[in-house]
Design a protein around this motif. Structure first.
Motif, PDB file in Angstrom:
ATOM      1  N   VAL A 140       1.133  -1.404   0.062  1.00 22.66           N
ATOM      2  CA  VAL A 140       0.241   0.170  -0.040  1.00 22.66           C
ATOM      3  C   VAL A 140       0.337   1.091   0.099  1.00 22.66           C
ATOM      4  O   VAL A 140       0.284   2.279  -0.369  1.00 22.66           O
ATOM      5  CB  VAL A 140      -0.639   0.487   1.085  1.00 22.66           C
ATOM      6  N   VAL A 141       2.245   1.253   0.118  1.00 19.91           N
ATOM      7  CA  VAL A 141       2.519   2.738   1.022  1.00 19.91           C
ATOM      8  C   VAL A 141       3.559   2.652  -0.705  1.00 19.91           C
ATOM      9  O   VAL A 141       3.419   3.444  -1.214  1.00 19.91           O
ATOM     10  CB  VAL A 141       4.459   2.198   1.757  1.00 19.91           C
ATOM     11  N   ALA A 142       3.771   1.589  -1.406  1.00 19.50           N
ATOM     12  CA  ALA A 142       4.497   1.444  -2.489  1.00 19.50           C
ATOM     13  C   ALA A 142       2.948   2.190  -3.818  1.00 19.50           C
ATOM     14  O   ALA A 142       3.320   3.339  -4.687  1.00 19.50           O
ATOM     15  CB  ALA A 142       4.457   0.111  -3.658  1.00 19.50           C
ATOM     16  N   VAL A 183      -7.489   3.570  -4.448  1.00 18.52           N
ATOM     17  CA  VAL A 183      -5.929   4.141  -4.640  1.00 18.52           C
ATOM     18  C   VAL A 183      -5.470   2.490  -4.873  1.00 18.52           C
ATOM     19  O   VAL A 183      -4.696   2.152  -4.797  1.00 18.52           O
ATOM     20  CB  VAL A 183      -5.208   4.852  -4.384  1.00 18.52           C
ATOM     21  N   LEU A 184      -5.545   2.689  -3.559  1.00 17.28           N
ATOM     22  CA  LEU A 184      -5.529   1.169  -2.804  1.00 17.28           C
ATOM     23  C   LEU A 184      -5.974  -0.177  -2.753  1.00 17.28           C
ATOM     24  O   LEU A 184      -5.521  -1.228  -2.590  1.00 17.28           O
ATOM     25  CB  LEU A 184      -5.712   1.515  -0.971  1.00 17.28           C
ATOM     26  N   ILE A 185      -6.962   0.030  -3.477  1.00 15.28           N
ATOM     27  CA  ILE A 185      -7.855  -1.842  -3.826  1.00 15.28           C
ATOM     28  C   ILE A 185      -8.119  -1.366  -5.252  1.00 15.28           C
ATOM     29  O   ILE A 185      -9.439  -0.778  -6.256  1.00 15.28           O
ATOM     30  CB  ILE A 185      -9.725  -1.429  -3.330  1.00 15.28           C
ATOM     31  N   PRO A 186      -6.883  -1.523  -6.379  1.00 13.19           N
ATOM     32  CA  PRO A 186      -7.401  -1.360  -7.916  1.00 13.19           C
ATOM     33  C   PRO A 186      -8.393  -1.660  -8.555  1.00 13.19           C
ATOM     34  O   PRO A 186      -8.429  -3.590  -7.999  1.00 13.19           O
ATOM     35  CB  PRO A 186      -5.649  -1.917  -7.884  1.00 13.19           C
ATOM     36  N   GLY A 187      -8.926  -0.954  -9.237  1.00 11.10           N
ATOM     37  CA  GLY A 187     -10.504  -1.874  -9.789  1.00 11.10           C
ATOM     38  C   GLY A 187     -11.568  -1.667  -8.698  1.00 11.10           C
ATOM     39  O   GLY A 187     -12.557  -2.154  -8.820  1.00 11.10           O
ATOM     40  N   PHE A 188     -11.488  -0.682  -7.576  1.00  7.86           N
ATOM     41  CA  PHE A 188     -12.572  -0.615  -7.296  1.00  7.86           C
ATOM     42  C   PHE A 188     -13.904   0.007  -7.417  1.00  7.86           C
ATOM     43  O   PHE A 188     -13.293   1.035  -8.282  1.00  7.86           O
ATOM     44  CB  PHE A 188     -12.076   0.176  -5.502  1.00  7.86           C
ATOM     45  N   PRO A 189     -15.023  -0.273  -7.276  1.00  7.10           N
ATOM     46  CA  PRO A 189     -16.294   0.068  -8.191  1.00  7.10           C
ATOM     47  C   PRO A 189     -16.671   1.881  -7.646  1.00  7.10           C
ATOM     48  O   PRO A 189     -16.491   1.742  -6.466  1.00  7.10           O
ATOM     49  CB  PRO A 189     -17.217  -1.072  -7.770  1.00  7.10           C
ATOM     50  N   LYS A 236       0.807  -2.633  -8.157  1.00  4.04           N
ATOM     51  CA  LYS A 236       2.107  -1.356  -8.202  1.00  4.04           C
ATOM     52  C   LYS A 236       2.894  -1.903  -9.283  1.00  4.04           C
ATOM     53  O   LYS A 236       4.038  -1.741  -9.669  1.00  4.04           O
ATOM     54  CB  LYS A 236       2.985  -1.891  -6.755  1.00  4.04           C
ATOM     55  N   GLU A 237       3.212  -3.621  -9.464  1.00  2.00           N
ATOM     56  CA  GLU A 237       4.358  -4.160 -10.514  1.00  2.00           C
ATOM     57  C   GLU A 237       3.671  -3.919 -11.478  1.00  2.00           C
ATOM     58  O   GLU A 237       4.930  -3.159 -12.542  1.00  2.00           O
ATOM     59  CB  GLU A 237       5.012  -5.458  -9.814  1.00  2.00           C
ATOM     60  N   PHE A 238       2.346  -4.236 -11.928  1.00  7.24           N
ATOM     61  CA  PHE A 238       2.094  -3.707 -14.049  1.00  7.24           C
ATOM     62  C   PHE A 238       1.615  -1.783 -13.766  1.00  7.24           C
ATOM     63  O   PHE A 238       2.326  -1.689 -14.863  1.00  7.24           O
ATOM     64  CB  PHE A 238       0.830  -4.669 -13.302  1.00  7.24           C
ATOM     65  N   GLN A 272       2.838   5.626  -5.771  1.00  2.42           N
ATOM     66  CA  GLN A 272       2.618   5.752  -7.013  1.00  2.42           C
ATOM     67  C   GLN A 272       1.594   7.099  -7.661  1.00  2.42           C
ATOM     68  O   GLN A 272       1.281   7.557  -8.381  1.00  2.42           O
ATOM     69  CB  GLN A 272       1.787   4.807  -7.820  1.00  2.42           C
ATOM     70  N   ALA A 273       0.442   6.876  -6.810  1.00  5.17           N
ATOM     71  CA  ALA A 273      -0.509   7.688  -6.589  1.00  5.17           C
ATOM     72  C   ALA A 273      -0.249   9.263  -6.588  1.00  5.17           C
ATOM     73  O   ALA A 273      -0.865  10.139  -6.435  1.00  5.17           O
ATOM     74  CB  ALA A 273      -1.852   7.235  -5.592  1.00  5.17           C
ATOM     75  N   GLY A 274       1.305   9.629  -6.419  1.00  5.49           N
ATOM     76  CA  GLY A 274       1.533  10.793  -6.061  1.00  5.49           C
ATOM     77  C   GLY A 274       1.898  11.236  -4.573  1.00  5.49           C
ATOM     78  O   GLY A 274       2.324  12.536  -4.086  1.00  5.49           O
TER      79      GLY A 274
END
Lengths: 434, 434
Positions: free
Chosen positions: A96-98, A212-218, B292-294, A102-104
């Motif tokens: 989650v820190v990564a 940001v932390l749950i990619p694909g969150f609807p 994060k890798e993707f 990545q989200a700035g």
């Protein structure tokens, strides 16, 4: 900046109204003034903060975030409030820190946790009243939020570790369904319950972080019709402080008066056993998770952690299996009962933040729902001047996370009078300025 | 040493018949001779091995163990077979690696995995036939076991990653119930299924390791009476290679002829959907775990990992939630059906180890049970000279781990003719010596 939520600050940075560097300086100033009183940070370095404000891009560009010190970070030690891990410097960021970077987002530092996110407390104080605990275990993240050190923060929850500090510090909090957020690089305690969660200044902040932390969150539509809500007191309602009970009941009344349907939920007697089953599993899994520390350095563990090992030793494999089986069985019935509701209301904590820093009070009303891995939220109530916060808990069935955030949005509009960062409000920062 | 299991070697070290240093030299010799052909190791340093043989104490004192390269280690890089993590040196050992060291084990090095324990394969070859794959993703641990590089090894399983290599390489393997072994310091793929497991030369080796890696693991009495076993073919039995089917059926016949009761299990039609539900959840959770890798390095990911992201993108939140709900519902029915048995037999893989290293064949028969988090074992069959191994799968209901090991002990005594490390048997090492 004190009156903006993270979403508004991100918009201001994106549109050029302000810069990531200016945002950082605002929050660094707050920290410089108030950290000596609050002691939110386990590790903090303003230079590391400033370096991150260059070239920040993404949905959280320039937004400061506090990170509980059980998440691995490459630019700060990760010590779990344990002398065993003094100076431990991981080679990679926690998942989650990564994703935050990545989200700035700008990592503001590591915030105090209890030892291994269990019970042994650190030095952090509650910004609403410095003589009181901010709750545990996500103490530094919650106190730092309430003191205005950052507008977003990461915590975790196994029993009550995210929602209890939110209730005591007056914060919006979101603990997603079990398993949705990767635990890579997060110190485990009890895998049946361990979940990453976060604090924001508004419900939309919580949702932005979920994206940001749950990619694909609807993304789901706002609920325009009157809500159909459950309200469950649990079998331990008699333990609730009258001040807290009154605030919760007033909130319920207010929601009902605006046309929302609230139905009191009653559950079969077997549900009275949830509290003990949670504790038993927490003990056994905790003892396994911390076995290597116990075997190598028992002399460096706190009494409360050693007591967990004692209880685990007195529990058989069969007792643990039976507790797990009971929870699974109850989960299925609880789902049937609660699925018709848009969400179920409860209290987050039965008491106001206790005086003193050594103990933080029970987590019963939180772990009741966490036992099933359901999404849970805290909505702060009673943020008037001189009042200690009370937390209204909102839960939904497993994986109803996106809908729950929408429901919380409606509730927050009706119930909340100010942003969820009371320490930064002029009327509330008196104790800090003093 | 070639004819001893880990338990016997540990006894020999303990009693002074041999020393940890002599044990290490034996296995280092094997590695020196055969590693160029097998390529089991991602990272290996004989000096690091030798350093560990001094002062080794505990239940695994002096026992060499191979570690799949998705477990963090302080004395070897941890790279997940991904260029993204080249040279990554963690600050702490994974939980299980720390427990192994505390038990006196000697870490022999990091063994090859597929990229992030998913599908993209490495260079490792099958000691039984160098033109064939050892299976994936715990390829290096399994091939190293079969080549006699170490008598114990760690792997993990999400779909078929532990039992498939065990079946192809002829090894005893044990994958405990979901959640029993801490995943701290293990790269996650799909948390609903990710489980640490291990290989041994005998069932008692597997149990010895369980005692170390699952603190508090119960000791249960051997099963003296005839066993009551289920046998489930799944709806995909028609995909099973006749050679494999024959070996499994011969084993069943042999068990029945010794007085054990074997009942063929049939399940409702809905269970045909387990394979697809597992894949769908694996895709969605894998895409979240590797987000994060993707996001940072899509150009450094393999095609098979990129394909996972494509499938996840085409799957809705609701589809994933429905798949999870179906598995939970089926778990409860499957438990009712299987609980009366001492264990349920199945095939581990429907085929012999495929020729070539690029793909390793389906994992259907393994993931069918893994979908429910149940304990699973591989018992090696057909280890005669010139024959490729076949794996008999033995599963039990959730948390029946200790009993399952006892049942496996009985089965192994009846079915197995030699130690589970065929590459080290005189008659079997021909291909290696050539």
């Amino acid at each position: 900046m004190n009156h903006l939520d993270a979403t508004a600050i991100a918009e201001a940075v994106r549109s050029g109204t302000t810069t990531a560097a200016a945002v950082a300086e605002h929050f660094l100033g707050r920290i410089e003034r108030h950290e000596p009183a609050i002691q939110a940070f386990a590790s903090f370095d303003p230079q590391v903060v400033r370096q991150q404000t260059q070239d920040a891009e993404g949905p959280l560009a320039g937004i400061p975030v506090g990170i509980k010190d059980i998440f691995d970070t490459v630019d700060h030690p990760t010590e779990f409030y344990s002398p065993i891990y003094q100076g431990n410097c991981p080679s990679r960021d926690a998942h989650v820190v990564a994703l935050l970077r990545q989200a700035g987002a700008v990592i503001m530092g590591k915030t105090h946790t209890t030892e291994f996110a269990y019970m042994h407390t650190g030095p952090t104080r509650n910004p609403h009243d410095l003589s009181r605990t901010p709750g545990s275990s996500s103490a530094g993240s919650a106190a730092g939020m309430a003191a205005g050190f950052f507008p977003l923060a990461l915590g975790t929850q196994t029993a009550g570790s995210l929602l209890k500090p939110a209730a005591y510090c007056g914060l919006y909090a979101f603990k997603p369904s079990l398993g949705l957020v990767s635990l890579e690089g997060v110190k485990p305690l009890a895998p049946s319950f361990d979940t990453v969660g976060w604090y924001g200044r508004s419900v939309r902040d919580l949702e932005r972080l979920a994206q940001v932390l749950i990619p694909g969150f609807p993304t789901v539509e706002p609920v325009e019709r009157p809500l159909n809500l459950g309200f469950y007191r649990t079998t331990r309602w008699q333990d609730v402080d009258p001040v807290v009970a009154k605030a919760i009941e007033q909130a319920i009344t207010r929601l009902a008066s605006r046309g929302h349907q609230i139905s009191e939920v009653t559950l079969p007697e077997a549900f009275a056993g949830v509290f003990d089953d949670h504790q038993l599993i927490n003990d056994c899994e905790g003892a396994r998770s911390l076995a290597k520390e116990f075997q190598a350095h028992p002399e460096l563990l706190s009494d409360s952690t050693l007591a967990l090992f004692e209880r685990a030793k007195g529990t058989t494999w069969e007792q643990e299996s039976a507790a797990k089986a009971r929870l699974m069985k109850r989960a299925s019935l609880l789902t049937k009962i609660c699925r018709p509701f848009d969400g179920v209301l409860s209290v987050s904590c039965g008491m106001l933040a206790p005086i003193g820093l050594a103990s933080t009070g029970p987590s019963d009303f939180i772990k009741f729902w966490g036992a099933f891995g359901w999404p849970q939220m805290n909505i702060p109530l009673r943020c008037g001047e001189g009042e200690l916060p009370v937390g209204l808990q909102l839960v939904g069935v497993f994986r109803s996370d996106a809908r729950l955030l929408r429901v919380a949005q409606t509730l927050a509009q009706l119930l909340a009078v100010e942003l969820s960062a009371p320490g930064i409000e002029p009327g509330r920062s008196k104790k800090l300025e003093a």
